[in-house]
Design a protein around this motif. Structure first.
Motif, PDB file in Angstrom:
ATOM      1  N   MET A   1       0.854  -1.196   0.000  1.00  0.00           N
ATOM      2  CA  MET A   1       0.000   0.000   0.000  1.00  0.00           C
ATOM      3  C   MET A   1       0.886   1.241   0.000  1.00  0.00           C
ATOM      4  O   MET A   1       1.885   1.315   0.688  1.00  0.00           O
ATOM      5  CB  MET A   1      -0.891   0.002   1.238  1.00  0.00           C
ATOM      6  N   THR A   2       0.494   2.227  -0.836  1.00  0.00           N
ATOM      7  CA  THR A   2       1.266   3.461  -0.918  1.00  0.00           C
ATOM      8  C   THR A   2       1.012   4.334   0.310  1.00  0.00           C
ATOM      9  O   THR A   2      -0.134   4.529   0.700  1.00  0.00           O
ATOM     10  CB  THR A   2       0.870   4.252  -2.190  1.00  0.00           C
ATOM     11  N   PRO A   3       2.068   4.840   0.951  1.00  0.00           N
ATOM     12  CA  PRO A   3       1.881   5.711   2.116  1.00  0.00           C
ATOM     13  C   PRO A   3       0.984   6.888   1.780  1.00  0.00           C
ATOM     14  O   PRO A   3       1.063   7.463   0.694  1.00  0.00           O
ATOM     15  CB  PRO A   3       3.304   6.159   2.436  1.00  0.00           C
ATOM     16  N   ASP A   4       0.121   7.259   2.717  1.00  0.00           N
ATOM     17  CA  ASP A   4      -0.852   8.320   2.485  1.00  0.00           C
ATOM     18  C   ASP A   4      -0.874   9.249   3.695  1.00  0.00           C
ATOM     19  O   ASP A   4      -1.377   8.887   4.764  1.00  0.00           O
ATOM     20  CB  ASP A   4      -2.240   7.715   2.245  1.00  0.00           C
ATOM     21  N   LEU A   5      -0.336  10.453   3.520  1.00  0.00           N
ATOM     22  CA  LEU A   5      -0.284  11.418   4.619  1.00  0.00           C
ATOM     23  C   LEU A   5      -1.663  11.974   4.946  1.00  0.00           C
ATOM     24  O   LEU A   5      -1.895  12.483   6.042  1.00  0.00           O
ATOM     25  CB  LEU A   5       0.662  12.572   4.279  1.00  0.00           C
ATOM     26  N   LYS A   6      -2.599  11.881   3.994  1.00  0.00           N
ATOM     27  CA  LYS A   6      -3.929  12.448   4.198  1.00  0.00           C
ATOM     28  C   LYS A   6      -4.903  11.449   4.818  1.00  0.00           C
ATOM     29  O   LYS A   6      -6.006  11.828   5.203  1.00  0.00           O
ATOM     30  CB  LYS A   6      -4.499  12.929   2.864  1.00  0.00           C
ATOM     31  N   ALA A   7      -4.523  10.189   4.887  1.00  0.00           N
ATOM     32  CA  ALA A   7      -5.432   9.153   5.380  1.00  0.00           C
ATOM     33  C   ALA A   7      -5.741   9.360   6.857  1.00  0.00           C
ATOM     34  O   ALA A   7      -5.088  10.135   7.551  1.00  0.00           O
ATOM     35  CB  ALA A   7      -4.816   7.772   5.151  1.00  0.00           C
ATOM     36  N   ARG A  11      -0.523   7.110   6.999  1.00  0.00           N
ATOM     37  CA  ARG A  11       0.464   6.054   6.845  1.00  0.00           C
ATOM     38  C   ARG A  11       1.727   6.660   6.235  1.00  0.00           C
ATOM     39  O   ARG A  11       1.649   7.491   5.316  1.00  0.00           O
ATOM     40  CB  ARG A  11      -0.053   4.930   5.949  1.00  0.00           C
ATOM     41  N   VAL A  12       2.891   6.251   6.743  1.00  0.00           N
ATOM     42  CA  VAL A  12       4.155   6.802   6.258  1.00  0.00           C
ATOM     43  C   VAL A  12       5.160   5.681   6.035  1.00  0.00           C
ATOM     44  O   VAL A  12       5.021   4.582   6.577  1.00  0.00           O
ATOM     45  CB  VAL A  12       4.748   7.835   7.246  1.00  0.00           C
ATOM     46  N   ASP A  13       6.174   5.983   5.240  1.00  0.00           N
ATOM     47  CA  ASP A  13       7.251   5.015   4.977  1.00  0.00           C
ATOM     48  C   ASP A  13       8.220   4.927   6.142  1.00  0.00           C
ATOM     49  O   ASP A  13       8.771   3.860   6.428  1.00  0.00           O
ATOM     50  CB  ASP A  13       8.039   5.427   3.725  1.00  0.00           C
ATOM     51  N   ILE A  72       4.622  19.236  23.768  1.00  0.00           N
ATOM     52  CA  ILE A  72       3.229  19.576  24.055  1.00  0.00           C
ATOM     53  C   ILE A  72       2.293  18.428  23.692  1.00  0.00           C
ATOM     54  O   ILE A  72       1.080  18.547  23.863  1.00  0.00           O
ATOM     55  CB  ILE A  72       2.798  20.848  23.305  1.00  0.00           C
ATOM     56  N   GLY A  73       2.827  17.346  23.201  1.00  0.00           N
ATOM     57  CA  GLY A  73       1.997  16.213  22.822  1.00  0.00           C
ATOM     58  C   GLY A  73       2.839  15.106  22.230  1.00  0.00           C
ATOM     59  O   GLY A  73       4.062  15.253  22.089  1.00  0.00           O
ATOM     60  N   ALA A  74       2.192  14.015  21.880  1.00  0.00           N
ATOM     61  CA  ALA A  74       2.922  12.880  21.322  1.00  0.00           C
ATOM     62  C   ALA A  74       2.071  12.164  20.274  1.00  0.00           C
ATOM     63  O   ALA A  74       0.879  11.937  20.486  1.00  0.00           O
ATOM     64  CB  ALA A  74       3.317  11.896  22.419  1.00  0.00           C
ATOM     65  N   ALA A  75       2.691  11.847  19.139  1.00  0.00           N
ATOM     66  CA  ALA A  75       2.091  10.986  18.127  1.00  0.00           C
ATOM     67  C   ALA A  75       2.800   9.644  18.208  1.00  0.00           C
ATOM     68  O   ALA A  75       3.983   9.574  18.562  1.00  0.00           O
ATOM     69  CB  ALA A  75       2.248  11.593  16.733  1.00  0.00           C
ATOM     70  N   VAL A  76       2.100   8.577  17.876  1.00  0.00           N
ATOM     71  CA  VAL A  76       2.678   7.239  17.959  1.00  0.00           C
ATOM     72  C   VAL A  76       2.582   6.565  16.592  1.00  0.00           C
ATOM     73  O   VAL A  76       1.492   6.479  16.009  1.00  0.00           O
ATOM     74  CB  VAL A  76       1.965   6.377  19.017  1.00  0.00           C
ATOM     75  N   ALA A  77       3.716   6.118  16.078  1.00  0.00           N
ATOM     76  CA  ALA A  77       3.756   5.407  14.794  1.00  0.00           C
ATOM     77  C   ALA A  77       3.860   3.912  15.052  1.00  0.00           C
ATOM     78  O   ALA A  77       4.816   3.458  15.683  1.00  0.00           O
ATOM     79  CB  ALA A  77       4.938   5.896  13.959  1.00  0.00           C
ATOM     80  N   ARG A  78       2.864   3.159  14.572  1.00  0.00           N
ATOM     81  CA  ARG A  78       2.823   1.703  14.758  1.00  0.00           C
ATOM     82  C   ARG A  78       3.280   1.018  13.483  1.00  0.00           C
ATOM     83  O   ARG A  78       2.753   1.314  12.396  1.00  0.00           O
ATOM     84  CB  ARG A  78       1.409   1.249  15.099  1.00  0.00           C
ATOM     85  N   PRO A  79       4.268   0.101  13.563  1.00  0.00           N
ATOM     86  CA  PRO A  79       4.708  -0.594  12.354  1.00  0.00           C
ATOM     87  C   PRO A  79       3.610  -1.474  11.784  1.00  0.00           C
ATOM     88  O   PRO A  79       2.904  -2.157  12.515  1.00  0.00           O
ATOM     89  CB  PRO A  79       5.904  -1.424  12.842  1.00  0.00           C
ATOM     90  N   ASP A  82       5.762  -2.761   5.792  1.00  0.00           N
ATOM     91  CA  ASP A  82       6.865  -1.854   5.472  1.00  0.00           C
ATOM     92  C   ASP A  82       6.536  -0.409   5.783  1.00  0.00           C
ATOM     93  O   ASP A  82       7.320   0.492   5.465  1.00  0.00           O
ATOM     94  CB  ASP A  82       7.219  -1.983   3.981  1.00  0.00           C
ATOM     95  N   GLU A  83       5.387  -0.163   6.394  1.00  0.00           N
ATOM     96  CA  GLU A  83       4.954   1.195   6.671  1.00  0.00           C
ATOM     97  C   GLU A  83       4.692   1.391   8.156  1.00  0.00           C
ATOM     98  O   GLU A  83       4.796   0.454   8.944  1.00  0.00           O
ATOM     99  CB  GLU A  83       3.678   1.518   5.880  1.00  0.00           C
ATOM    100  N   TYR A  84       4.328   2.608   8.494  1.00  0.00           N
ATOM    101  CA  TYR A  84       3.924   2.946   9.861  1.00  0.00           C
ATOM    102  C   TYR A  84       2.552   3.616   9.815  1.00  0.00           C
ATOM    103  O   TYR A  84       2.295   4.462   8.957  1.00  0.00           O
ATOM    104  CB  TYR A  84       4.919   3.909  10.514  1.00  0.00           C
ATOM    105  N   VAL A  85       1.681   3.232  10.733  1.00  0.00           N
ATOM    106  CA  VAL A  85       0.396   3.896  10.907  1.00  0.00           C
ATOM    107  C   VAL A  85       0.558   4.897  12.055  1.00  0.00           C
ATOM    108  O   VAL A  85       1.001   4.533  13.149  1.00  0.00           O
ATOM    109  CB  VAL A  85      -0.722   2.889  11.235  1.00  0.00           C
ATOM    110  N   VAL A  86       0.210   6.151  11.812  1.00  0.00           N
ATOM    111  CA  VAL A  86       0.468   7.216  12.775  1.00  0.00           C
ATOM    112  C   VAL A  86      -0.821   7.591  13.518  1.00  0.00           C
ATOM    113  O   VAL A  86      -1.807   8.013  12.898  1.00  0.00           O
ATOM    114  CB  VAL A  86       1.037   8.467  12.084  1.00  0.00           C
ATOM    115  N   ASP A  87      -0.812   7.412  14.830  1.00  0.00           N
ATOM    116  CA  ASP A  87      -1.923   7.840  15.684  1.00  0.00           C
ATOM    117  C   ASP A  87      -1.593   9.221  16.231  1.00  0.00           C
ATOM    118  O   ASP A  87      -0.602   9.397  16.947  1.00  0.00           O
ATOM    119  CB  ASP A  87      -2.127   6.851  16.838  1.00  0.00           C
TER     120      ASP A  87
END
Length: 207
Positions: A1-7, A11-13, A72-79, A82-87
């Motif tokens: 799946m292609t990474p999508d910053l707008k999703a 999702r990021v590489d 001031i905050g934290a985002a969490v990237a879950r593997p 081959d990509e990461y899902v960003v919460d």
């Protein structure tokens, strides 16, 4: 799946792309202040914000400066493959934390310390790499190294500078956090524990 910053969620590489996600979803002034890799493969991105302030000496000479407030905050990237899902954190909670940070943080600390922390971290890593070039981490004790007196001098200097940079990083971190203790509503207990463990001593790469 292609990474999508707008999703939703994005999702990021690579974790290095979280900065673009934060800017797109949370605002132009929001940036990644620091990354923390967890043992389970997740990456915690501690967020900061840059805000403008009018520092004009007089009306005829307009001047605009910028101050950094972090974390001031934290985002969490879950593997995920081959990509990461960003919460991402809640935007309103992030804004509340920024308001609290501005209220409790000393103006000088808020403007200067984040950049000094990054400088200390860079210096620490640089001197660690310098010591590694002399083979320090390949032997049990420095006495096992076959170095000339001048090389041993440079090695000692590198080790000393590394320790000083680590001490400065810890001291500045505690100073930056001090005005904000008890008001970090944005952090879960898990990520607060990560920061406390990190501030208690050098990173594993420095040992």
């Amino acid at each position: 799946m292609t990474p999508d910053l707008k999703a939703d969620p994005p999702r990021v590489d690579s974790p290095s792309d979280i900065n673009a996600v934060a800017t797109r979803h949370l605002g132009n002034g929001v940036h990644v202040h620091e990354l923390e890799w967890l043992a389970d493969g997740r990456v915690v991105a501690y967020l900061g914000a840059t805000t403008p302030i009018d520092t004009s000496p007089w009306p005829s000479q307009p001047e605009l400066s910028f101050r950094n407030y972090a974390p001031i905050g934290a985002a969490v990237a879950r593997p995920d493959g081959d990509e990461y899902v960003v919460d991402l954190p809640d935007r309103d909670a992030l804004n509340d934390a920024l308001v609290a940070r501005k209220e409790y943080a000393d103006e000088y600390d808020a403007a200067v310390i984040p950049s000094l922390l990054n400088l200390c971290k860079d210096r620490r890593e640089m001197h660690h790499d310098e010591a590694a070039e002399y083979g320090l981490y390949d032997v049990d004790t420095p006495a096992d190294l076959d170095l000339s007196p001048m090389e041993m001098f440079h090695l000692g200097r590198a080790v000393g500078m590394q320790k000083m940079a680590s001490l400065a990083h810890r001291t500045l971190s505690r100073r930056l956090e001090a005005p904000y203790n008890g008001h970090r509503k944005w952090e879960s207990r898990e990520y607060r524990t990560v920061r406390e463990r990190r501030s208690a001593g050098p990173l594993e790469a420095d040992v």
